[in-house]
Design a protein around this motif. Structure first.
Motif, PDB file in Angstrom:
ATOM      1  N   ALA A 117      14.386 -37.848  29.611  1.00  0.00           N
ATOM      2  CA  ALA A 117      14.102 -36.446  30.514  1.00  0.00           C
ATOM      3  C   ALA A 117      13.515 -35.445  29.047  1.00  0.00           C
ATOM      4  CB  ALA A 117      15.343 -35.825  30.865  1.00  0.00           C
ATOM      5  N   PHE A 118      13.958 -35.539  27.861  1.00  0.00           N
ATOM      6  CA  PHE A 118      13.502 -34.728  26.905  1.00  0.00           C
ATOM      7  C   PHE A 118      12.912 -35.559  25.467  1.00  0.00           C
ATOM      8  CE2 PHE A 118      17.199 -32.611  28.778  1.00  0.00           C
ATOM      9  CZ  PHE A 118      16.468 -31.549  29.535  1.00  0.00           C
ATOM     10  N   TYR A 119      11.762 -34.942  25.082  1.00  0.00           N
ATOM     11  CA  TYR A 119      11.585 -35.447  23.970  1.00  0.00           C
ATOM     12  C   TYR A 119      12.464 -35.675  22.969  1.00  0.00           C
ATOM     13  CZ  TYR A 119       8.782 -36.275  19.776  1.00  0.00           C
ATOM     14  OH  TYR A 119       8.306 -37.017  18.773  1.00  0.00           O
ATOM     15  N   ARG A 120      12.687 -36.766  22.029  1.00  0.00           N
ATOM     16  CA  ARG A 120      13.600 -37.029  21.248  1.00  0.00           C
ATOM     17  C   ARG A 120      13.049 -36.894  19.857  1.00  0.00           C
ATOM     18  NH1 ARG A 120      17.379 -42.057  21.833  1.00  0.00           N
ATOM     19  NH2 ARG A 120      17.364 -41.336  24.026  1.00  0.00           N
TER      20      ARG A 120
ATOM     21  N   ARG B 100       8.578 -40.294  25.154  1.00  0.00           N
ATOM     22  CA  ARG B 100       9.469 -39.063  25.166  1.00  0.00           C
ATOM     23  C   ARG B 100      10.152 -38.963  23.801  1.00  0.00           C
ATOM     24  NH1 ARG B 100       9.719 -37.146  30.424  1.00  0.00           N
ATOM     25  NH2 ARG B 100       8.353 -37.876  31.599  1.00  0.00           N
TER      26      ARG B 100
ATOM     27  N   PRO C 228       8.720 -30.288  23.714  1.00  0.00           N
ATOM     28  CA  PRO C 228       7.679 -29.776  24.635  1.00  0.00           C
ATOM     29  C   PRO C 228       8.170 -29.123  25.974  1.00  0.00           C
ATOM     30  CG  PRO C 228       7.546 -32.158  23.992  1.00  0.00           C
ATOM     31  CD  PRO C 228       8.686 -31.479  23.224  1.00  0.00           C
ATOM     32  N   GLU C 229       9.286 -29.716  26.453  1.00  0.00           N
ATOM     33  CA  GLU C 229       9.905 -29.172  27.807  1.00  0.00           C
ATOM     34  C   GLU C 229      10.229 -27.806  27.736  1.00  0.00           C
ATOM     35  OE1 GLU C 229      11.327 -31.718  25.833  1.00  0.00           O
ATOM     36  OE2 GLU C 229      10.331 -33.460  26.955  1.00  0.00           O
TER      37      GLU C 229
ATOM     38  N   GLN D 277      11.714 -28.023   9.464  1.00  0.00           N
ATOM     39  CA  GLN D 277      12.290 -27.998  10.866  1.00  0.00           C
ATOM     40  C   GLN D 277      12.105 -26.527  11.456  1.00  0.00           C
ATOM     41  OE1 GLN D 277      16.167 -30.073  11.866  1.00  0.00           O
ATOM     42  NE2 GLN D 277      16.250 -29.079  13.840  1.00  0.00           N
TER      43      GLN D 277
ATOM     44  N   MET E 145      20.519 -35.264  24.526  1.00  0.00           N
ATOM     45  CA  MET E 145      21.450 -36.129  25.535  1.00  0.00           C
ATOM     46  C   MET E 145      22.526 -37.044  24.758  1.00  0.00           C
ATOM     47  SD  MET E 145      21.275 -35.312  28.715  1.00  0.00           S
ATOM     48  CE  MET E 145      20.384 -34.324  29.565  1.00  0.00           C
TER      49      MET E 145
ATOM     50  N   GLN F 229       5.960 -34.239  15.213  1.00  0.00           N
ATOM     51  CA  GLN F 229       4.884 -33.245  16.048  1.00  0.00           C
ATOM     52  C   GLN F 229       3.969 -33.788  17.064  1.00  0.00           C
ATOM     53  OE1 GLN F 229       6.078 -29.807  15.918  1.00  0.00           O
ATOM     54  NE2 GLN F 229       7.872 -30.774  15.026  1.00  0.00           N
TER      55      GLN F 229
ATOM     56  N   ALA G 188      14.270 -33.808  13.614  1.00  0.00           N
ATOM     57  CA  ALA G 188      15.212 -32.627  13.589  1.00  0.00           C
ATOM     58  C   ALA G 188      16.750 -32.951  13.944  1.00  0.00           C
ATOM     59  CB  ALA G 188      14.844 -32.045  14.925  1.00  0.00           C
TER      60      ALA G 188
ATOM     61  N   MET H 121       5.225 -34.679  20.163  1.00  0.00           N
ATOM     62  CA  MET H 121       5.848 -33.665  21.047  1.00  0.00           C
ATOM     63  C   MET H 121       4.413 -33.225  21.829  1.00  0.00           C
ATOM     64  SD  MET H 121       8.534 -31.376  18.868  1.00  0.00           S
ATOM     65  CE  MET H 121       9.497 -32.125  17.719  1.00  0.00           C
TER      66      MET H 121
ATOM     67  N   ASN I 272      18.068 -39.729  34.673  1.00  0.00           N
ATOM     68  CA  ASN I 272      16.843 -39.177  34.165  1.00  0.00           C
ATOM     69  C   ASN I 272      17.227 -39.109  32.585  1.00  0.00           C
ATOM     70  OD1 ASN I 272      14.490 -38.724  36.310  1.00  0.00           O
ATOM     71  ND2 ASN I 272      16.361 -38.102  37.258  1.00  0.00           N
ATOM     72  N   PHE I 273      18.382 -38.889  32.123  1.00  0.00           N
ATOM     73  CA  PHE I 273      18.534 -38.522  30.898  1.00  0.00           C
ATOM     74  C   PHE I 273      17.715 -39.294  29.682  1.00  0.00           C
ATOM     75  CE2 PHE I 273      21.626 -40.798  28.058  1.00  0.00           C
ATOM     76  CZ  PHE I 273      22.151 -41.930  29.166  1.00  0.00           C
TER      77      PHE I 273
ATOM     78  N   GLU J 262       9.709 -25.835  14.619  1.00  0.00           N
ATOM     79  CA  GLU J 262      10.358 -25.394  16.097  1.00  0.00           C
ATOM     80  C   GLU J 262       9.905 -23.965  16.278  1.00  0.00           C
ATOM     81  OE1 GLU J 262      13.741 -28.726  15.801  1.00  0.00           O
ATOM     82  OE2 GLU J 262      14.363 -26.659  15.736  1.00  0.00           O
TER      83      GLU J 262
ATOM     84  N   ARG K 133       3.720 -35.493  24.389  1.00  0.00           N
ATOM     85  CA  ARG K 133       4.547 -35.091  25.747  1.00  0.00           C
ATOM     86  C   ARG K 133       4.092 -33.997  26.489  1.00  0.00           C
ATOM     87  NH1 ARG K 133       6.162 -34.309  29.898  1.00  0.00           N
ATOM     88  NH2 ARG K 133       8.228 -33.747  30.397  1.00  0.00           N
ATOM     89  N   PHE K 134       3.783 -32.942  25.598  1.00  0.00           N
ATOM     90  CA  PHE K 134       3.179 -31.768  26.296  1.00  0.00           C
ATOM     91  C   PHE K 134       2.144 -31.851  27.345  1.00  0.00           C
ATOM     92  CE2 PHE K 134       0.812 -27.873  26.273  1.00  0.00           C
ATOM     93  CZ  PHE K 134       1.534 -26.889  26.720  1.00  0.00           C
TER      94      PHE K 134
ATOM     95  N   LEU L 159       6.849 -26.029  28.199  1.00  0.00           N
ATOM     96  CA  LEU L 159       6.434 -26.211  29.759  1.00  0.00           C
ATOM     97  C   LEU L 159       7.123 -25.145  30.702  1.00  0.00           C
ATOM     98  CD1 LEU L 159       6.018 -30.081  29.656  1.00  0.00           C
ATOM     99  CD2 LEU L 159       4.310 -28.217  30.023  1.00  0.00           C
TER     100      LEU L 159
END
Lengths: 530, 530
Positions: free
Chosen positions: A463-466, A37, B339-340, B374, B329, A418, A470, A421, A459-460, B378, A424-425, B343
């Protein structure tokens, strides 16, 4: 498509550890999920991608059948030249081809019949078994840039690459969680004699990384050296029975394979090592200007080249490769990230699946001279189509700049973010109870927010790709920190990584054996620089 | 999928020209084809995209059914709040909903039954009939950035936007071949009183462009002003019978519609104008942190909001909107291109198709403060998923910067180049004889090149998309020209375009009518700045 952790755990593949291979690097589940992630960092390695989504396709059955029929016509009526290699011509003649001079004409179906022995998927072993990769099927493997004679260094200079740069890119690729493969010519170390540099390059991959790597293809004897070094690293018997090196065999498009590439292909195929047969296409120069015309020629060239590996050794692993670019009709320069190469990549991936071969294309390609917005748009366009096409082996996934003339440290760091990402996708959408989050929706209700709710708390972290590159801070904070652009943050990160690099352990006896071999080979010939 | 020119010609749609609508802008076939392959320029306009490829999908039947069932549960058990709008609550009660205070609970199937009157596709008319757009089905329409209070100007300053900036972005969108729609709040002109600026904004779209546009939603009376001005431009009867304005109705997620948005939605739905019902989601704040949880809430909110428009006027056009982002977060800041959100967009597009509604999401989104790598990574990630998802209406397709706080001139010029590439990508692969290029392959043969062959000569002008931003020259030439990065070339191009802008013709009587109306409305109230 109910989610499981299966796509992420990647239990490793193939046989048991042996001398030269370390047991190091088995990932714990929590670290793996965290790595999956985030931009990650040293030590948090990801296994190659196992895609769960169907590839995106641009041609229907009618279009594919038309292109396949046209490729058969090219093979039969026009033919493919196998130059300066009498053995190759003899093999084709024995196989039933119509050989006229160096031009080989293929009776309909001959190439596809020969390709029945080629595996649809195989394992390329790494000295660290946790880093071994599947090539084919729903697997996707990211490898670094290949071939540039120049680098953009961390001081911003564009200059010829050195063996020190080469080692640096191997180290960065070793540390990058989303790079699954050490690659090959991550840059061309022009400070080492041309007839000896392959020894230092292969050694760098073996010593500074534990990921799988590519071999030398610039002369048959250099391919032999690669196989010999692999036998020192993995053991002779293991190399005889397994694939430990993958090798780039470019067609000399249109419709030619030359002596150098045929020589290397024969060495590797005979040793049961993998060849990536790749028409290197700048459409408009090496192929017709149309997508369908380019696909036709690519298919014909790959069928001939890949079938040739099966003549040399039935069952040797071989990939359907496609390097797709177009050229500027104004300047003649190659262009990247534009729609036509994406269409070619998608279409070629479909043709490869139908041919039953693993597929290689794409990467993070750009014609830009610097790691600016042009570089990023073009790279993202190429990478998105590469991944969605269902590509199995992605060379040039990180560090490519200036149409492949330059390996860029900054671009490398941006690209691996990238790649994370994309990885993760490619994981399945989590449809478990936790994924459905109905408890959270009930707990929060209309008009409130989810920032502190128990589901978010639980979940945090994953939860999201970091992103590692960026900047998502406020304008004010970003300004206070010096108004840095993305490439400047990438520069800092590359410096940090190189400072903290630690080599993977390697058995002292094996290292000595490799060093001895290299010394003997270097002594055996005078330096050559051309 | 044999290619025809059909996807490109876009014969225009709907009824016949009327007062206020000009016949100007019908594209010749050759100019259109040229425009389709290049960054284009003023005058070479493209019709909206008609996709031929199937959308990319991330959820299977099982996953979709699960999310739909969960959304039904949210609608029935948790409910959606319609705040400070007694009329809305009464409408829901009459329709059979269980209304408790401001919370509306929906019996299973109620929203979907109401939505049966909503059109799956409709025409939004422009005053130039050649610029009218289809919304829905396989059509994709690109519109500019919406909402930023700041601009990055051509001197590189970040400052509050003015009405002059607003007009500039309308002009650039008018000139951009791959922008099919003039959009709405291309930036927020904070130098005009807040209660009057909508008049100047709507007038700018009407006067400086002939593409379709969006209306004011910040208060019901401003929506009424928009409809009144549309009637002056198009004629009263035409507006009664046709959709000429499309309007952004954001949910106040989670699970709330507020007075302002409901007021505007009622005005527009009653006038048979289109509403885009959009949950504005920063996942982790306005929705659960998971993809499936976010999709569940989005679906529930859209079903309730879109069904509400059908209570107001059955048959009024309404879109399934989704603004998908996640938050950091660490800092709480929104993040883009990860990615999220991709999706979520893919999944929401599937849910919209199953709901029978046109779909809006995505754009060229980024959190970057400047038009750097960036921003490009994105934006490209977002735009690729937006297009491949089969999105029908793409707001924020060009000019978005800094999480939507900034409209950027440079970014706008870079983004429209990317939109041109997407439009080319969406055309069918040419499988005609010319596309197959067998003659070219025969003519050239092994070992030669295609640069001068007759097929290349006949096709090179339209063969490849020609970027208006990318520099594909040699390193040496690029260096000699000042080592410009992409954003610097974009800056030059924006200046050139604004210098050469020419307004489309507008009937003098209509212009006078609009100016009179605006003057009277402005005189009728004191300036307000908050």
């Amino acid at each position: 498509m109910i989610a499981t952790a299966a796509a992420e755990t990647g239990e490793g593949t193939g046989d048991q550890p042996r001398r030269g291979r370390t047991g190091r690097g088995e990932r714990g589940g929590a670290a793996a999920r965290r790595a999956a992630r985030t931009g990650g960092g040293p030590g948090e390695q990801l296994t190659y991608i196992r895609r769960v989504l169907k590839p995106f396709e641009v041609l229907d059955e009618e279009g594919l059948a038309l292109i396949e029929a046209n490729a058969d016509t090219v093979l039969e009526e026009i033919g493919i030249e196998f130059r300066d290699d009498a053995e190759a011509l003899a093999l084709w003649k024995d196989a039933g081809a119509d050989v006229r001079g160096e031009r080989v004409h293929f009776p309909k179906g001959l190439c596809r019949t020969l390709l029945k022995t080629a595996p649809a998927t195989f394992t390329q072993h790494a000295r660290n078994p946790a880093r071994s990769v599947e090539i084919g099927g729903n697997a996707t493997v990211f490898a670094p840039v290949y071939g540039p004679p120049f680098v953009r260094d961390l001081e911003g200079n564009r200059r010829y690459a050195t063996i020190e740069d080469f080692r640096n890119f191997v180290k960065l690729a070793y540390m990058a969680p989303s790079i699954h493969h050490s690659g090959g010519t991550v840059c061309e170390p022009v400070d080492v004699p041309v007839n000896k540099r392959h020894l230092d390059m292969v050694f760098a991959h073996m010593r500074y990384s534990d990921k799988p790597f590519m071999g030398s293809v610039t002369a048959p004897e250099r391919a032999e050296d690669t196989v010999a070094m692999a036998k020192i690293l993995f053991g002779e018997e293991f190399v005889d029975n397994n694939t430990v090196v993958i090798n780039l065999i470019n067609a000399n498009s249109p419709m030619v394979f030359d002596e150098t590439m045929l020589g290397a292909a024969k060495v590797y195929a005979r040793a049961n090592q993998a060849c990536i047969v790749t028409p290197f296409i700048l459409a408009g120069a090496m192929s017709p200007v149309t997508v369908a015309g380019t696909l036709t020629q690519v298919l014909a060239e790959v069928l001939a080249g890949a079938a040739f590996t099966q003549l040399v050794r039935p069952g040797a692993p071989v990939l359907f490769g496609t390097f797709a670019s177009s050229i500027s009709m104004q300047s003649g320069a190659p262009t990247f990230g534009t729609p036509e190469p994406s269409l070619v990549s998608y279409g070629a991936a479909q043709l490869a699946r139908r041919a039953g071969l693993p597929f290689r294309t794409g990467g993070s390609l750009t014609g830009s001279k610097v790691a600016d917005a042009q570089a990023a748009y073009e790279s993202a366009n190429t990478l998105n189509s590469t991944v969605l096409a269902g590509t199995n082996f992605v060379l040039h996934a990180a560090g490519w700049l200036e149409g492949g003339l330059v390996s860029s440290y900054e671009k490398f760091m941006m690209d691996i973010d990238q790649l994370g990402m994309q990885q993760r996708f490619c994981q399945p959408v989590d449809l478990s109870e936790n994924g459905q989050a109905m408890d959270a929706i009930r707990e929060v209700g209309p008009g409130s927010h989810y920032l502190g709710c128990s589901h978010t708390q639980a979940n945090f972290q994953t939860a999201f790709y970091r992103s590692s590159i960026a900047d998502n801070n406020s304008y004010e904070q970003w300004a206070a920190e010096g108004e840095k652009a993305a490439h400047q943050r990438a520069n800092q990160l590359a410096r940090q990584w190189l400072e903290t690099y630690q080599a993977p352990p390697l058995d002292a006896g094996i290292e000595e054996g490799l060093v001895d071999f290299i010394a003997r080979r270097k002594e055996s010939m005078p330096d050559a620089f051309t």
